[in-house]
Design a protein around this motif. Structure first.
Motif, mmCIF file in Angstrom:
data_model
loop_
_atom_site.group_PDB
_atom_site.id
_atom_site.type_symbol
_atom_site.label_atom_id
_atom_site.label_comp_id
_atom_site.label_asym_id
_atom_site.label_seq_id
_atom_site.Cartn_x
_atom_site.Cartn_y
_atom_site.Cartn_z
ATOM 1 N N ALA A 70 -8.485 -4.789 41.047
ATOM 2 C CA ALA A 70 -10.193 -4.828 40.523
ATOM 3 C C ALA A 70 -11.173 -3.716 40.539
ATOM 4 N N CYS A 71 -10.980 -2.451 40.859
ATOM 5 C CA CYS A 71 -11.464 -1.175 40.874
ATOM 6 C C CYS A 71 -10.965 -0.385 39.908
ATOM 7 N N LEU A 72 -10.043 -0.600 38.720
ATOM 8 C CA LEU A 72 -9.593 -0.139 38.402
ATOM 9 C C LEU A 72 -9.409 -0.108 36.434
ATOM 10 N N PHE A 73 -10.068 -1.116 36.568
ATOM 11 C CA PHE A 73 -10.543 -1.751 35.139
ATOM 12 C C PHE A 73 -10.968 -0.426 34.371
ATOM 13 N N LYS A 74 -11.090 0.947 34.500
ATOM 14 C CA LYS A 74 -12.025 2.546 33.576
ATOM 15 C C LYS A 74 -10.601 3.260 34.736
ATOM 16 N N THR A 84 3.441 20.204 36.119
ATOM 17 C CA THR A 84 2.235 20.488 36.085
ATOM 18 C C THR A 84 2.768 21.527 34.549
ATOM 19 N N LYS A 85 1.662 22.061 33.791
ATOM 20 C CA LYS A 85 2.138 23.056 32.988
ATOM 21 C C LYS A 85 3.105 23.563 33.562
ATOM 22 N N GLN A 86 2.777 24.128 34.643
ATOM 23 C CA GLN A 86 3.059 25.539 35.526
ATOM 24 C C GLN A 86 4.771 25.401 36.025
ATOM 25 N N ASN A 87 4.893 23.896 35.568
ATOM 26 C CA ASN A 87 6.179 24.102 36.703
ATOM 27 C C ASN A 87 7.199 23.000 35.997
ATOM 28 N N SER A 88 6.376 22.483 35.167
ATOM 29 C CA SER A 88 7.507 21.542 33.896
ATOM 30 C C SER A 88 6.673 21.805 32.511
ATOM 31 N N TYR A 89 8.030 20.940 31.510
ATOM 32 C CA TYR A 89 8.117 20.790 30.607
ATOM 33 C C TYR A 89 7.939 19.694 30.384
ATOM 34 N N LEU A 90 7.452 18.744 31.099
ATOM 35 C CA LEU A 90 7.341 17.050 30.600
ATOM 36 C C LEU A 90 6.134 16.546 31.756
ATOM 37 N N VAL A 91 4.959 16.960 31.151
ATOM 38 C CA VAL A 91 3.682 16.772 31.461
ATOM 39 C C VAL A 91 3.282 15.194 30.818
ATOM 40 N N PRO A 92 3.639 14.367 32.110
ATOM 41 C CA PRO A 92 3.030 12.476 31.390
ATOM 42 C C PRO A 92 1.177 12.521 31.229
ATOM 43 N N LYS A 93 1.258 12.549 29.282
ATOM 44 C CA LYS A 93 -0.485 12.527 29.046
ATOM 45 C C LYS A 93 -0.839 11.112 29.604
ATOM 46 N N GLU A 94 -1.828 10.990 30.429
ATOM 47 C CA GLU A 94 -2.919 9.459 30.115
ATOM 48 C C GLU A 94 -3.024 9.176 28.959
ATOM 49 N N ILE A 95 -2.869 8.019 29.290
ATOM 50 C CA ILE A 95 -3.424 6.848 28.197
ATOM 51 C C ILE A 95 -4.457 6.144 29.094
ATOM 52 N N PRO A 96 -6.376 5.882 28.699
ATOM 53 C CA PRO A 96 -7.039 5.852 29.529
ATOM 54 C C PRO A 96 -7.205 4.545 28.964
ATOM 55 N N LEU A 97 -7.551 3.403 29.776
ATOM 56 C CA LEU A 97 -8.224 2.101 29.197
ATOM 57 C C LEU A 97 -9.775 1.895 28.770
ATOM 58 N N PRO A 98 -9.181 1.319 28.308
ATOM 59 C CA PRO A 98 -10.825 0.992 26.199
ATOM 60 C C PRO A 98 -12.079 0.533 27.903
ATOM 61 N N ASP A 99 -13.229 0.928 27.419
ATOM 62 C CA ASP A 99 -14.142 0.967 27.794
ATOM 63 C C ASP A 99 -15.259 -0.419 27.279
ATOM 64 N N LEU A 100 -15.030 -1.378 28.747
ATOM 65 C CA LEU A 100 -15.716 -2.821 27.979
ATOM 66 C C LEU A 100 -17.436 -2.860 28.357
ATOM 67 N N SER A 101 -17.388 -1.483 28.981
ATOM 68 C CA SER A 101 -18.715 -1.711 28.981
ATOM 69 C C SER A 101 -19.846 -1.290 27.953
ATOM 70 N N ARG A 102 -19.085 -0.453 26.807
ATOM 71 C CA ARG A 102 -20.041 -0.023 25.789
ATOM 72 C C ARG A 102 -19.989 -1.378 24.887
ATOM 73 N N LYS A 103 -20.652 -1.242 24.407
ATOM 74 C CA LYS A 103 -21.502 -2.325 23.182
ATOM 75 C C LYS A 103 -22.100 -1.474 21.668
ATOM 76 N N SER A 104 -21.449 -2.555 20.988
ATOM 77 C CA SER A 104 -21.504 -1.606 19.143
ATOM 78 C C SER A 104 -22.966 -1.993 19.725
ATOM 79 N N LYS A 105 -23.304 -0.503 18.893
ATOM 80 C CA LYS A 105 -25.381 -0.986 18.873
ATOM 81 C C LYS A 105 -25.507 -1.404 16.820
ATOM 82 N N LYS A 106 -26.686 -2.403 17.292
ATOM 83 C CA LYS A 106 -26.708 -3.372 15.950
ATOM 84 C C LYS A 106 -27.598 -2.267 15.030
#
Length: 269
Positions: A188-192, A247-269
């Motif tokens: 429950a602490c990882l939704f962000k 890291t870029k210093q020790n590897s050519y393969l550095v994983p790129k993380e995909i952040p979860l969507p921010d559900l707290s943001r609501k579209s402004k009308k």
């Protein structure tokens, strides 16, 4: 003009950066200031955008987090390796790779890798100010120590259930229920956080739930399902481990993380 304490760079820690109230844009999760919105304000601290790191499973961080002031190694990577090495072996055992028996060599792994090594990683997380990592790794380290103790004759746990082994399974099942609740709390602490980080803890939670159900019901099929889920979780955890050390210093393969969507943001009308 307001002044907010700031952690801005290695050369200028704790220097206050003045901001103008009219420049402040209030958001639910943080505040943004500056002519070019180059500042991010979290609580009473003000940072440049480039000094904030996104949620990153390899460091066991959730949400926007300032870069740590302490120059210490990445203890969460060690903790992730330790626990998922044990889960990989235990998953294979319950999946039927060893005929259902726990090899003696695995008991040593439970004690020294998943237990001691992971507990120490949790203590190092405390030193680094990582509350989530410290709570998770010290807790799971203690779990592996207690789980390994079941199979060590000197503790007398197995002998106490010699006349009724099913009661031992029931006891392990009830303990696993408690750990499933604790893991759900962490989840429950990882939704962000990031997709891979969330997936790692989710599959861990599912593994514990399935094994708890298997121990309590005595169903071999449920136990096998829990073992298979454990192997899946191990590879997810090892991805986070690699993300924490590559890291870029020790590897050519550095994983790129995909952040979860921010559900707290609501579209402004």
């Amino acid at each position: 003009m307001a002044s907010i304490n700031s952690t801005v760079s290695n050369d200028s820690y704790s220097k206050p950066i003045p901001i103008h109230d009219e420049e402040l844009k209030i958001h639910k999760t943080c505040s943004i200031a500056g002519p070019g919105n180059e500042f991010v304000i979290i609580g009473d601290n003000k940072y440049y955008r480039h000094e904030l790191m996104q949620a990153f499973g390899g460091t066991f961080t959730s949400g926007l987090t300032p870069y740590p002031k302490r120059q210490i190694a990445n203890a969460p990577a060690l903790g992730l390796f330790a626990t998922h090495m044990n889960i990989f072996v235990l998953g294979l055992i319950f999946a039927g790779a060893t005929g259902g028996s726990i090899p003696n060599a695995a008991v040593g792994l439970f004690i020294f890798v998943g237990g001691l090594l992971q507990f120490l990683a949790g203590v190092w997380c405390m030193v680094g100010g990582n509350t989530l990592g410290a709570t998770a790794f010290t807790s799971y380290g203690a779990f592996w120590l207690s789980f390994g103790a079941i199979f060590i004759p000197g503790f007398g746990i197995g002998a106490a259930y010699a006349d009724d082994p099913e009661q031992l399974n029931q006891g392990i099942g009830l303990i696993s229920v408690g750990w499933a609740i604790f893991t759900t709390m962490l989840l429950a602490c990882l939704f962000k956080s990031t997709l891979s980080f969330f997936w790692t803890v989710l599959t861990l939670d599912l593994t514990i739930i399935l094994l708890a159900a298997g121990f309590l019901s005595g169903s071999p099929k449920v136990m096998k399902a829990g073992g298979i889920m454990g192997v899946i979780n191990a590879f997810a955890g090892w991805f986070e481990t690699y993300a924490g050390i590559a890291t870029k210093q020790n590897s050519y393969l550095v994983p790129k993380e995909i952040p979860l969507p921010d559900l707290s943001r609501k579209s402004k009308k």
